[in-house]
Design a protein around this motif. Sequence first.
Motif, mmCIF file in Angstrom:
data_model
loop_
_atom_site.group_PDB
_atom_site.id
_atom_site.type_symbol
_atom_site.label_atom_id
_atom_site.label_comp_id
_atom_site.label_asym_id
_atom_site.label_seq_id
_atom_site.Cartn_x
_atom_site.Cartn_y
_atom_site.Cartn_z
ATOM 1 N N LYS A 1 81.443 -13.765 -31.588
ATOM 2 C CA LYS A 1 81.444 -15.228 -31.767
ATOM 3 C C LYS A 1 80.140 -15.850 -31.284
ATOM 4 O O LYS A 1 80.028 -17.065 -31.220
ATOM 5 C CB LYS A 1 82.622 -15.843 -30.985
ATOM 6 N N GLY A 2 79.177 -15.020 -30.866
ATOM 7 C CA GLY A 2 77.905 -15.535 -30.337
ATOM 8 C C GLY A 2 77.202 -16.457 -31.330
ATOM 9 O O GLY A 2 77.454 -16.398 -32.540
ATOM 10 N N SER A 3 76.296 -17.296 -30.806
ATOM 11 C CA SER A 3 75.739 -18.359 -31.649
ATOM 12 C C SER A 3 74.918 -17.803 -32.828
ATOM 13 O O SER A 3 74.793 -18.471 -33.855
ATOM 14 C CB SER A 3 74.891 -19.313 -30.812
ATOM 15 N N GLN B 1 94.166 -8.414 -35.317
ATOM 16 C CA GLN B 1 93.353 -7.741 -36.330
ATOM 17 C C GLN B 1 91.851 -7.673 -36.011
ATOM 18 O O GLN B 1 91.150 -6.815 -36.527
ATOM 19 C CB GLN B 1 93.556 -8.428 -37.695
ATOM 20 N N GLY B 2 91.333 -8.567 -35.147
ATOM 21 C CA GLY B 2 89.871 -8.658 -34.968
ATOM 22 C C GLY B 2 89.227 -7.368 -34.485
ATOM 23 O O GLY B 2 88.289 -6.855 -35.107
ATOM 24 N N GLY B 3 89.718 -6.822 -33.381
ATOM 25 C CA GLY B 3 89.117 -5.612 -32.819
ATOM 26 C C GLY B 3 89.373 -4.404 -33.700
ATOM 27 O O GLY B 3 88.528 -3.517 -33.834
ATOM 28 N N ASN B 4 90.553 -4.368 -34.310
ATOM 29 C CA ASN B 4 90.861 -3.267 -35.229
ATOM 30 C C ASN B 4 89.927 -3.307 -36.435
ATOM 31 O O ASN B 4 89.374 -2.290 -36.847
ATOM 32 C CB ASN B 4 92.333 -3.357 -35.666
ATOM 33 N N ASN B 5 89.722 -4.514 -36.961
ATOM 34 C CA ASN B 5 88.765 -4.702 -38.060
ATOM 35 C C ASN B 5 87.364 -4.273 -37.662
ATOM 36 O O ASN B 5 86.634 -3.683 -38.461
ATOM 37 C CB ASN B 5 88.678 -6.200 -38.366
ATOM 38 N N ALA B 6 86.992 -4.629 -36.425
ATOM 39 C CA ALA B 6 85.619 -4.357 -35.957
ATOM 40 C C ALA B 6 85.324 -2.863 -36.048
ATOM 41 O O ALA B 6 84.270 -2.446 -36.560
ATOM 42 C CB ALA B 6 85.451 -4.855 -34.517
ATOM 43 N N ILE B 7 86.276 -2.042 -35.588
ATOM 44 C CA ILE B 7 86.062 -0.587 -35.623
ATOM 45 C C ILE B 7 86.102 -0.076 -37.061
ATOM 46 O O ILE B 7 85.283 0.749 -37.474
ATOM 47 C CB ILE B 7 87.144 0.131 -34.779
ATOM 48 N N ALA C 1 76.263 -5.541 -28.151
ATOM 49 C CA ALA C 1 76.933 -4.313 -27.701
ATOM 50 C C ALA C 1 78.396 -4.619 -27.432
ATOM 51 O O ALA C 1 78.843 -4.665 -26.290
ATOM 52 C CB ALA C 1 76.260 -3.792 -26.434
ATOM 53 N N GLY C 2 79.146 -4.824 -28.487
ATOM 54 C CA GLY C 2 80.585 -5.071 -28.340
ATOM 55 C C GLY C 2 81.349 -3.950 -29.001
ATOM 56 O O GLY C 2 80.850 -2.831 -29.182
ATOM 57 N N GLN C 3 82.585 -4.291 -29.352
ATOM 58 C CA GLN C 3 83.477 -3.317 -29.979
ATOM 59 C C GLN C 3 82.828 -2.684 -31.225
ATOM 60 O O GLN C 3 82.799 -1.470 -31.368
ATOM 61 C CB GLN C 3 84.750 -4.080 -30.360
ATOM 62 N N ALA C 4 82.288 -3.521 -32.110
ATOM 63 C CA ALA C 4 81.734 -2.997 -33.363
ATOM 64 C C ALA C 4 80.345 -2.395 -33.161
ATOM 65 O O ALA C 4 80.054 -1.299 -33.650
ATOM 66 C CB ALA C 4 81.652 -4.126 -34.397
ATOM 67 N N GLY C 5 79.474 -3.115 -32.436
ATOM 68 C CA GLY C 5 78.083 -2.669 -32.291
ATOM 69 C C GLY C 5 77.991 -1.306 -31.621
ATOM 70 O O GLY C 5 77.230 -0.435 -32.064
ATOM 71 N N LYS D 1 68.887 -11.034 -24.398
ATOM 72 C CA LYS D 1 69.631 -11.993 -25.233
ATOM 73 C C LYS D 1 68.730 -12.337 -26.403
ATOM 74 O O LYS D 1 67.685 -12.981 -26.220
ATOM 75 C CB LYS D 1 69.992 -13.242 -24.427
ATOM 76 N N MET D 2 69.092 -11.894 -27.585
ATOM 77 C CA MET D 2 68.205 -12.015 -28.731
ATOM 78 C C MET D 2 68.278 -13.423 -29.352
ATOM 79 O O MET D 2 69.365 -14.006 -29.451
ATOM 80 C CB MET D 2 68.576 -10.972 -29.785
ATOM 81 N N THR D 3 67.101 -13.906 -29.763
ATOM 82 C CA THR D 3 67.043 -15.186 -30.466
ATOM 83 C C THR D 3 66.681 -14.912 -31.919
ATOM 84 O O THR D 3 66.323 -13.772 -32.271
ATOM 85 C CB THR D 3 65.958 -16.083 -29.852
ATOM 86 N N VAL E 1 73.780 -7.217 -37.310
ATOM 87 C CA VAL E 1 74.106 -8.240 -36.309
ATOM 88 C C VAL E 1 75.604 -8.166 -36.010
ATOM 89 O O VAL E 1 76.436 -8.398 -36.884
ATOM 90 C CB VAL E 1 73.706 -9.647 -36.809
ATOM 91 N N SER E 2 75.916 -7.807 -34.763
ATOM 92 C CA SER E 2 77.340 -7.717 -34.369
ATOM 93 C C SER E 2 77.496 -8.457 -33.048
ATOM 94 O O SER E 2 77.834 -7.868 -32.029
ATOM 95 C CB SER E 2 77.780 -6.264 -34.242
ATOM 96 N N VAL E 3 77.252 -9.752 -33.098
ATOM 97 C CA VAL E 3 77.259 -10.581 -31.881
ATOM 98 C C VAL E 3 78.602 -11.276 -31.661
ATOM 99 O O VAL E 3 78.708 -12.185 -30.840
ATOM 100 C CB VAL E 3 76.123 -11.647 -31.906
ATOM 101 N N ALA F 1 81.877 -7.285 -38.433
ATOM 102 C CA ALA F 1 82.981 -7.584 -37.506
ATOM 103 C C ALA F 1 83.133 -9.097 -37.276
ATOM 104 O O ALA F 1 82.989 -9.878 -38.214
ATOM 105 C CB ALA F 1 82.807 -6.792 -36.217
ATOM 106 N N ASP F 2 83.415 -9.520 -36.027
ATOM 107 C CA ASP F 2 83.704 -10.944 -35.770
ATOM 108 C C ASP F 2 82.586 -11.865 -36.268
ATOM 109 O O ASP F 2 82.847 -13.028 -36.603
ATOM 110 C CB ASP F 2 83.855 -11.191 -34.259
ATOM 111 N N THR F 3 81.372 -11.377 -36.281
ATOM 112 C CA THR F 3 80.254 -12.211 -36.732
ATOM 113 C C THR F 3 80.511 -12.752 -38.139
ATOM 114 O O THR F 3 80.163 -13.889 -38.444
ATOM 115 C CB THR F 3 78.948 -11.381 -36.699
ATOM 116 N N VAL F 4 81.156 -11.933 -38.978
ATOM 117 C CA VAL F 4 81.378 -12.380 -40.360
ATOM 118 C C VAL F 4 82.866 -12.523 -40.740
ATOM 119 O O VAL F 4 83.187 -13.177 -41.724
ATOM 120 C CB VAL F 4 80.648 -11.464 -41.378
#
Length: 413
Positions: free
Chosen positions: A147-149, A305-311, A9-13, A125-127, A143-145, A293-296
Motif C-alpha cells: 500500500k506504499g505511496s 486473499q491479499g497475501g495469498n494473491n501476493a505469493i 521487501a514484503g510478502q511478494a517482493g 526508501k525508494m522515491t 514494484v512490490s511496495v 501484489a497489493d501494489t496493483v
Amino acid sequence: MRRIGIIGAGQAGLYLGISLLAAGYDVTVFSEHTPESILAAKLMSTQILFPDVLQLERNLGLNFWDDDCPSCERTYNEVCDTEGNLALVISNILEKPWQGVDQRLKISTWMQEFRRRGGELVIQKMTLLDLDECVHNYDLLVVSVGKGSLSNLFERDEEKSHHDKPKRHLGTGIYTGLKGDKIDFHTLRAINIFGVGEILVVPFYNKDRTPAYIVSAGAYPGGVMDRFLGVQSGQELAEITKKTIQELTPWNYEIVENMELTDEKDWLCGAITPTVRHAIANLPSGATVMGIADTVILHDPIAGQGGNNAIKMAHLVTQRIVEHGKLPFDELWMQSVFAEFWEYAQYANAFADSMLTPSPHLQDILGAMAQNPEIARDFLQGYNHPPSLHPWFFDPEAAKKYLERKNKQKVAL
Ligand SMILES: Cc1cc2nc3c(=O)[nH]c(=O)nc-3n(C[C@H](O)[C@H](O)[C@H](O)COP(=O)(O)OP(=O)(O)OC[C@H]3O[C@@H](n4cnc5c(N)ncnc54)[C@H](O)[C@@H]3O)c2cc1C
C-alpha cells in the motif's frame, strides 16, 4: 546473468526475489526498513495463508515455522441476523490446514534468508527519482511496495475497481488469555452479523514465536459495530473489542473477557479501499516498471486473499520471467503476465466482493452449509482457490442449481 530489481521487501517482493535466486538470477531487493526494525515495528497485518500458498512457500524452503505455528484445522462459524440473534452454526474440518505467521517475524527472517542465498538487499526508501535512476541497471524492475505511496504510480483500473471507499472499518489485535470450550489452537472461529460486521478469532504465531490468537473485527461503516477508527492505543482497542462482543454476541463474551494484548504494538485499526490498478507504470525517463501484489490488486482482508494473491502472483511472475529467456521484458510481456494472473485473480476479487456486499442468495448458501458439510467444504476450498466458487457462489441462478444438485446427492447417499 539477467538482473532483476525489486522495490519492496514484503510478502511478494521477497518471495519473488528468493524464487529468482533459485532460478539463477542476479536479484536486488530495496527495502525501506532493516530486518531488525521490521521485527520491532507495530503490527502490519494478521494474514492467514491457505494450503496452495503454504505449499509454494514450502517448495522454496521458506516454511521455517511449520513445526511451531498453530495448525488451523477446523472452522466454527456463527451466523447472526442484523439484530445479533444466532441463526446458524456451521462447523467444518478443513481438508488441509491454514496458517497465520506474524509478518514481522516472517519478513525479517526472509530478508536475512534472501541475503544468505546470495541476494543483494539495499536498505533505502525508494522515491520516484531513485526508481528512474536505478531502472537502467536491471533487465526488469518490479514494484512490490504494497500500500506504499509508490503504488500511486500505477493508474487505477476503473473497470476492474468496484469500490471508491472502504466497505469495512477494521480493528485487529493479537491476544492471549482467551478461554472457552470452543477455543483452541486448531479452530478458526468466525461470527458474521448480517449488515453489521464480522468478528474473527484465529490461531496465530506471533513475532515472539508464541502461539496466540488474532481477534479482529470488520464493521460496516456507520453501523452499530463501527467503533474502530480513531482508536489510539492497543489497550483501547482491546476494551472496545471486548465491549463489542459483549453487546452484540453476549454468549461469546466469556471467550474474550480476560484476553490481553501480547504486546502494546500488536494491534492495528484502519480501512482499505479495494483497488485494482494497471500493472505497468512509466517513469519520467520513459522506462517502464511492473507492479505486483497489493501494489496493483489491493484487497479488504475479509476473504483473506491479499497475501495469498501476493505469493501466487510472485510465483507466476517468476515462471514467466524464466520462460522469457533472454528476450526483453517489454510492456507487451508485462501486460500478458498481468492478464494471465487476472484470469485467476478476478475470482479472488469476486469472492471478496461477495463477502463485503452479500447478496440474498448467500443466505441460502449459508443455510445449506449448516445442513450439508459438503457444501461447507466447497465454500472453504474457495478461500484456497477462488475460481472453484465460479459460478455457483456468485450467481443466484447458478447457486440454486448447485444447491439442488448437492442436496440431491446428499439424499441419494
Ligand atoms: C488487518 C489485515 C489482515 C489481513 N489478513 C489477511 C489474510 O488473512 N490473508 C491474506 O492473504 N492477506 C491478508 N492481508 C493482506 C496481506 O497482508 C497483504 O495482501 C500482503 O502483505 C501483501 O503483500 P505485498 O508484498 O504486496 O505488500 P507488503 O507485504 O505490504 O510489502 C510491501 C513492502 O514494501 C515496503 N515499501 C513500501 N514503500 C517502499 C519504498 N518506497 N521503498 C522501499 N520499500 C518500500 C514496505 O515497507 C513493505 O515491507 C491482511 C491485511 C491486513 C491489513
